[in-house]
Design an enzyme around this catalytic site. Structure first.
Site, PDB file in Angstrom:
ATOM      1  N   GLU A 166       0.788  -1.235   0.000  1.00  0.00           N
ATOM      2  CA  GLU A 166       0.000   0.000   0.000  1.00  0.00           C
ATOM      3  C   GLU A 166       0.822   1.287   0.000  1.00  0.00           C
ATOM      4  O   GLU A 166       0.473   2.247   0.682  1.00  0.00           O
ATOM      5  CB  GLU A 166      -0.962  -0.004   1.199  1.00  0.00           C
TER       6      GLU A 166
HETATM    7  C1  TNX Z   1      -4.549  -4.486   4.902  1.00  0.00           C
HETATM    8  S1  TNX Z   1      -2.806  -6.688   4.512  1.00  0.00           S
HETATM    9  C2  TNX Z   1      -3.301  -4.108   5.375  1.00  0.00           C
HETATM   10  C3  TNX Z   1      -3.162  -3.616   6.738  1.00  0.00           C
HETATM   11  C4  TNX Z   1      -4.489  -3.484   7.434  1.00  0.00           C
HETATM   12  C5  TNX Z   1      -5.407  -4.642   7.081  1.00  0.00           C
HETATM   13  C6  TNX Z   1      -6.724  -4.578   7.759  1.00  0.00           C
HETATM   14  C7  TNX Z   1      -1.792  -5.580   4.363  1.00  0.00           C
HETATM   15  C8  TNX Z   1      -0.502  -5.972   3.858  1.00  0.00           C
HETATM   16  N1  TNX Z   1      -2.139  -4.330   4.679  1.00  0.00           N
HETATM   17  O1  TNX Z   1      -2.475  -2.392   6.726  1.00  0.00           O
HETATM   18  O2  TNX Z   1      -4.255  -3.459   8.799  1.00  0.00           O
HETATM   19  O3  TNX Z   1      -5.607  -4.653   5.707  1.00  0.00           O
HETATM   20  O4  TNX Z   1      -7.481  -5.707   7.476  1.00  0.00           O
END
Ligand code: TNX
Length: 559
Positions: free
Chosen positions: A348
């Site tokens: 992300e």
């Molecule tokens: C996705 S899974 C994220 C996290 C959040 C989560 C909540 C991932 C690599 N990143 O930053 O905490 O979803 O479900």
């Protein structure tokens, strides 16, 4: 209809009550129920183990009654002795027996419990063989890790009261027969996010206990995120001192000193669990930027962040200072971490252009390799160039991911954490008081019913290292809440990771899982009483009550 000795006590049989007309009959039913409660619990059956063992051969003639003067005898190797001492420590509180641990050589061969380190190569690095006969119990393995897993099985074969922390009057019977057991996957993990909410060392040790019980062997610690930096770094002390002082919802946060972290690693290692630390880069770094604005693209400190949005922060991938920071942080962490892996996050980083992002990841991968470690990253790092041994942790929801499949063709290996099956921060059902639902509602069946070997199109079975269940903690604030989200889904994921596919069977699994409710209760552990599992009757356990505040991250499903 009073229960004969050796059957499971059943307080009030609904059929019994339904047929009851008069107060006399009702009183009779109540008396029978009370009598049933006093009868000893049924011995566990040999196959009632989670995760399901590879091979089980019961011998009803060979049940073993643990005597009060039983001795635990063990091969004279320090790691095996440590397993034997842990077994004794597990059994002493509930049995009240002394259970001395002695060297295998100095004692007569029969009776008691024997943990035998053999040269057995066919049991592999983690397999074991357990034999219960009328005159004793023997666990054999090629490694101390195998003995450790055998001990977890032995523990589950004793009555549930063995989990009690105070002495219980019970017949400590083990069911006769043999078990041969080896894991399906080498990587069997769970992740704890200690960044969104901070959890102290004792909470982490308790999580490690749960992993060990179900034969998991990796604990991934998500140590840094926008809301907090949780590991002391000597060369950059402000990261923890300043960046550690926040968490979701405005609580005090916290961080692990080097001694704390070492304690976690050592406790895990003693349970044959490897800690995989994660420093999430280049995104999810607001807490680091608060402490060190010189790493920010505009060189300006952002305000501390205690919300649950994602994707807004990043360290400047065009600044050399950023690579000094990465090298120093990962260098210190590598020195503190005996395990092979360093996790660099990579998820992300929405604001970093794709080509800049790929070059950043490639450089960080080289830093990790230079430290002698193997790099793990969320599957977003897939487009970056391959480096020896790299591992992608896949958290998508669709099962179809050509970019990850391509990285696998270039040599990457995969850990599967499909968010719609393995994310332990997802709610069980719409009324689950904490958790998210962006990926799915994940009841026990959904956590259990998928196959790691065929889940990802274009990723062959031999590219799958294993399975990991992440617990993100935007909405999870206490140890009781951690346990409520872990149990009973963690054992489902553990069974997918450990047991041969041939044993996979939802109905059999939920029956076996049901027996763990009384174990958790005896151990004082919170769990979710999923209606899909036929828990034996026992006093109701209240669900943890969430504190009143905003709990759900805003997010849409993504692959
Ligand atoms: C996705 S899974 C994220 C996290 C959040 C989560 C909540 C991932 C690599 N990143 O930053 O905490 O979803 O479900």
């Amino acid at each position: 209809m009073s229960s004969p000795p050796g059957t499971t006590p059943k307080p009030l049989d609904p059929a019994d009550i339904a047929g009851t007309r008069t107060t006399g009959e009702l009183a009779g039913a109540a008396e029978r129920a009370a009598a049933a409660l006093l009868t000893p619990a049924a011995p566990v059956r040999l196959g009632e183990v989670v995760p399901a063992p590879e091979r089980v051969e019961p011998d009803p003639e060979a049940d073993y009654l643990l005597p009060a003067d039983a001795v635990i005898r063990v091969s004279a190797a320090p790691a095996a002795l440590a397993v034997a001492e842990q077994l004794a420590a597990l059994l002493r509180p509930a049995t009240g027996y002394p259970l001395p641990v002695t060297d295998i050589a100095g004692q007569p061969p029969a009776g008691g419990i024997v943990l035998h380190l053999t040269g057995d190569a066919d049991l592999g690095a983690e397999g074991y063989r357990l034999d219960v006969a009328a005159d004793g119990v023997r666990i054999r393995a090629g490694t101390a890790g195998g003995l450790h897993h055998g001990v977890q099985t032995l523990r589950q074969l004793l009555p549930a009261a063995v989990e009690s922390t105070t002495p219980v009057a019970e017949r400590w019977v083990l069911p006769g027969g043999s078990i041969l057991d080896r894991p399906r996957y080498a990587h069997r993990g769970a992740m704890l996010d200690v960044a969104r909410h901070f959890f102290g060392v004792t909470d982490v040790l308790r999580v490690i206990d749960h992993l060990a019980r179900y034969k998991l062997n990796r604990l991934h610690l998500h140590l840094t995120d926008d809301q907090g930096w949780r590991i002391a770094v000597d060369s950059w002390p402000r990261l923890a001192a300043v960046g550690g002082a926040t968490e979701v919802g405005g609580g005090p946060g916290g961080y692990y000193t080097r001694a704390d972290y070492r304690r976690i690693v050592a406790y895990a290692a003693a349970r044959h669990i490897t800690v995989i630390p994660e420093i999430d880069l280049p995104g999810h770094t607001n807490a680091a930027l608060v402490a060190h604005p010189e790493l920010a693209p505009d060189q300006t400190a952002p305000p501390p962040y205690t919300g649950t949005e994602v994707g807004f922060s990043y360290v400047d991938p065009t600044s050399e200072r950023t690579y000094d920071f990465v090298a120093d942080v990962l260098g210190e962490l590598a020195a503190l971490t005996p395990g092979r892996w360093l996790h660099i996050g990579g998820d992300e980083a929405f604001k970093v252009p794709a080509d800049v992002y790929a070059r950043f990841v490639e450089r960080v991968q080289r830093i990790v390799a230079g430290l002698g470690k193997t790099v793990v990253g969320w599957h977003q790092i897939a487009p970056a160039g391959h480096i020896d041994g790299r591992v992608l942790q896949w958290w998508g929801t669709s099962g179809d991911d050509p970019v990850t499949a391509d990285a696998v063709r270039r040599g990457a290996r995969v850990i599967l954490s499909p968010a719609n099956h393995a994310y332990l921060d997802m709610k069980y059902a719409p009324d689950t008081p904490i958790g998210h639902d962006w990926a799915a509602l994940i009841d026990v069946r959904r956590a259990y019913d998928w196959d790691p070997a065929t889940h990802l199109t274009g990723v062959p079975a031999d590219a799958v290292l294993g399975v990991e269940a992440p617990l993100w903690t935007e909405s999870v604030t206490t140890r009781a809440e951690i346990e409520f989200m872990l149990l009973p889904r963690l054992p489902a994921i553990a069974e997918l990771a450990w047991s041969p596919r041939s044993t996979h069977d939802w109905d059999g699994f939920r029956q076996r899982l049901a027996g763990h409710g009384p174990r958790w209760t005896a151990a004082g552990v919170e769990y979710h009483r999923s209606p899909e599992v036929p828990w034996p009757a026992q006093p109701p356990i209240p669900a943890p009550r969430p504190a009143p505040r905003e709990r759900n991250a805003t997010r849409s499903a993504q692959g």
